[in-house]
Design a protein around this motif. Structure first.
Motif, PDB file in Angstrom:
ATOM      1  N   GLN A 127       1.427  -1.027   0.065  1.00  0.00           N
ATOM      2  CA  GLN A 127      -0.048  -0.169  -0.418  1.00  0.00           C
ATOM      3  C   GLN A 127       0.694   1.164  -0.044  1.00  0.00           C
ATOM      4  O   GLN A 127       2.189   0.758   0.038  1.00  0.00           O
ATOM      5  CB  GLN A 127      -0.401  -0.192   1.395  1.00  0.00           C
ATOM      6  CG  GLN A 127      -0.460   0.214   2.422  1.00  0.00           C
ATOM      7  CD  GLN A 127      -1.442   0.417   3.515  1.00  0.00           C
ATOM      8  OE1 GLN A 127      -2.448  -0.858   3.689  1.00  0.00           O
ATOM      9  NE2 GLN A 127      -0.745   0.738   4.815  1.00  0.00           N
ATOM     10  N   TYR A 185      -5.377 -12.780   5.439  1.00  0.00           N
ATOM     11  CA  TYR A 185      -6.246 -10.737   6.316  1.00  0.00           C
ATOM     12  C   TYR A 185      -7.427 -10.742   6.513  1.00  0.00           C
ATOM     13  O   TYR A 185      -8.372 -11.942   5.868  1.00  0.00           O
ATOM     14  CB  TYR A 185      -6.110  -9.994   5.034  1.00  0.00           C
ATOM     15  CG  TYR A 185      -6.445  -9.085   4.833  1.00  0.00           C
ATOM     16  CD1 TYR A 185      -6.383  -8.170   5.414  1.00  0.00           C
ATOM     17  CD2 TYR A 185      -8.077  -8.504   4.112  1.00  0.00           C
ATOM     18  CE1 TYR A 185      -7.123  -6.729   5.236  1.00  0.00           C
ATOM     19  CE2 TYR A 185      -8.669  -7.396   4.059  1.00  0.00           C
ATOM     20  CZ  TYR A 185      -8.302  -6.636   5.164  1.00  0.00           C
ATOM     21  OH  TYR A 185      -8.700  -5.661   4.823  1.00  0.00           O
ATOM     22  N   ALA A 244     -10.357  -9.148   6.692  1.00  0.00           N
ATOM     23  CA  ALA A 244     -11.294  -7.832   6.286  1.00  0.00           C
ATOM     24  C   ALA A 244     -12.482  -7.471   7.513  1.00  0.00           C
ATOM     25  O   ALA A 244     -11.708  -6.065   7.769  1.00  0.00           O
ATOM     26  CB  ALA A 244     -12.296  -7.865   6.047  1.00  0.00           C
ATOM     27  N   THR A 294     -10.999  -7.135  10.426  1.00  0.00           N
ATOM     28  CA  THR A 294     -10.093  -6.485  11.373  1.00  0.00           C
ATOM     29  C   THR A 294      -8.888  -5.384  10.907  1.00  0.00           C
ATOM     30  O   THR A 294      -8.431  -4.714  11.246  1.00  0.00           O
ATOM     31  CB  THR A 294      -9.618  -7.392  12.460  1.00  0.00           C
ATOM     32  OG1 THR A 294      -8.861  -7.876  11.489  1.00  0.00           O
ATOM     33  CG2 THR A 294     -11.008  -8.317  13.457  1.00  0.00           C
ATOM     34  N   GLU A 295      -9.290  -5.525   9.572  1.00  0.00           N
ATOM     35  CA  GLU A 295      -7.874  -5.191   9.067  1.00  0.00           C
ATOM     36  C   GLU A 295      -6.637  -5.486   9.484  1.00  0.00           C
ATOM     37  O   GLU A 295      -5.789  -4.902   8.795  1.00  0.00           O
ATOM     38  CB  GLU A 295      -8.311  -3.921   8.543  1.00  0.00           C
ATOM     39  CG  GLU A 295      -9.166  -3.407   7.764  1.00  0.00           C
ATOM     40  CD  GLU A 295      -9.474  -1.624   7.485  1.00  0.00           C
ATOM     41  OE1 GLU A 295      -8.750  -1.280   7.147  1.00  0.00           O
ATOM     42  OE2 GLU A 295     -10.750  -1.285   7.300  1.00  0.00           O
ATOM     43  N   ASP A 344      -1.411  -4.680  12.623  1.00  0.00           N
ATOM     44  CA  ASP A 344      -3.030  -4.053  12.378  1.00  0.00           C
ATOM     45  C   ASP A 344      -3.471  -2.508  11.489  1.00  0.00           C
ATOM     46  O   ASP A 344      -2.772  -1.386  11.905  1.00  0.00           O
ATOM     47  CB  ASP A 344      -3.287  -3.630  13.442  1.00  0.00           C
ATOM     48  CG  ASP A 344      -4.561  -3.271  13.868  1.00  0.00           C
ATOM     49  OD1 ASP A 344      -5.347  -2.565  12.800  1.00  0.00           O
ATOM     50  OD2 ASP A 344      -5.651  -3.623  14.644  1.00  0.00           O
ATOM     51  N   ARG A 345      -3.872  -2.903   9.646  1.00  0.00           N
ATOM     52  CA  ARG A 345      -3.635  -1.735   9.187  1.00  0.00           C
ATOM     53  C   ARG A 345      -4.994  -0.750   9.940  1.00  0.00           C
ATOM     54  O   ARG A 345      -5.142   0.622   9.507  1.00  0.00           O
ATOM     55  CB  ARG A 345      -4.141  -2.043   8.183  1.00  0.00           C
ATOM     56  CG  ARG A 345      -2.723  -2.933   7.284  1.00  0.00           C
ATOM     57  CD  ARG A 345      -2.836  -3.278   5.895  1.00  0.00           C
ATOM     58  NE  ARG A 345      -4.080  -2.754   5.220  1.00  0.00           N
ATOM     59  CZ  ARG A 345      -4.672  -3.041   3.734  1.00  0.00           C
ATOM     60  NH1 ARG A 345      -4.508  -4.455   3.164  1.00  0.00           N
ATOM     61  NH2 ARG A 345      -5.417  -1.758   3.486  1.00  0.00           N
ATOM     62  N   LYS A 346      -6.110  -1.162  10.384  1.00  0.00           N
ATOM     63  CA  LYS A 346      -7.140  -0.244  11.004  1.00  0.00           C
ATOM     64  C   LYS A 346      -6.754   0.810  12.021  1.00  0.00           C
ATOM     65  O   LYS A 346      -6.611   2.124  12.259  1.00  0.00           O
ATOM     66  CB  LYS A 346      -7.775  -0.858  11.168  1.00  0.00           C
ATOM     67  CG  LYS A 346      -9.667  -0.049  12.178  1.00  0.00           C
ATOM     68  CD  LYS A 346     -10.770  -1.328  11.828  1.00  0.00           C
ATOM     69  CE  LYS A 346     -12.044  -0.473  12.036  1.00  0.00           C
ATOM     70  NZ  LYS A 346     -13.081  -1.284  12.644  1.00  0.00           N
TER      71      LYS A 346
END
Length: 82
Positions: free
Chosen positions: A30, A42, A44, A46-47, A73-75
């Motif tokens: 990203q 992955y 979805a 919880t990202e 943890d992308r979120k």
């Protein structure tokens, strides 16, 4: 995300992505960040990406290598390694 094999698991009710499992030379990118591993799962909702198999992660805030597992943890923009 690129890998030798990608497997998607979707919700039966609406077809929305629930989980994505990538295996074999995984690269997840990203803007400004790149993760590499032999296996990545992955979730979805919880990202969260769980990277295993010689995982590495480079983000603007972290550079992680040498761990058995990396959890990204992308979120919440958090990284942990074990």
């Amino acid at each position: 995300m690129t890998a030798a094999r990608l497997t998607a698991f979707c919700e039966a009710t609406n077809g929305a992505l629930r989980e994505l499992v990538a295996e074999g030379g995984v690269v997840a990118e990203q803007p400004g960040s790149v993760a590499r591993a032999e296996r990545t799962a992955y979730t979805a909702a919880t990202e969260i990406l769980e990277l295993t198999g010689q995982p590495t992660l480079r983000t603007p805030d972290a550079n992680v290598a040498g761990a058995e597992k990396i959890i990204w943890d992308r979120k919440h923009n958090r990284v942990s390694a074990r």
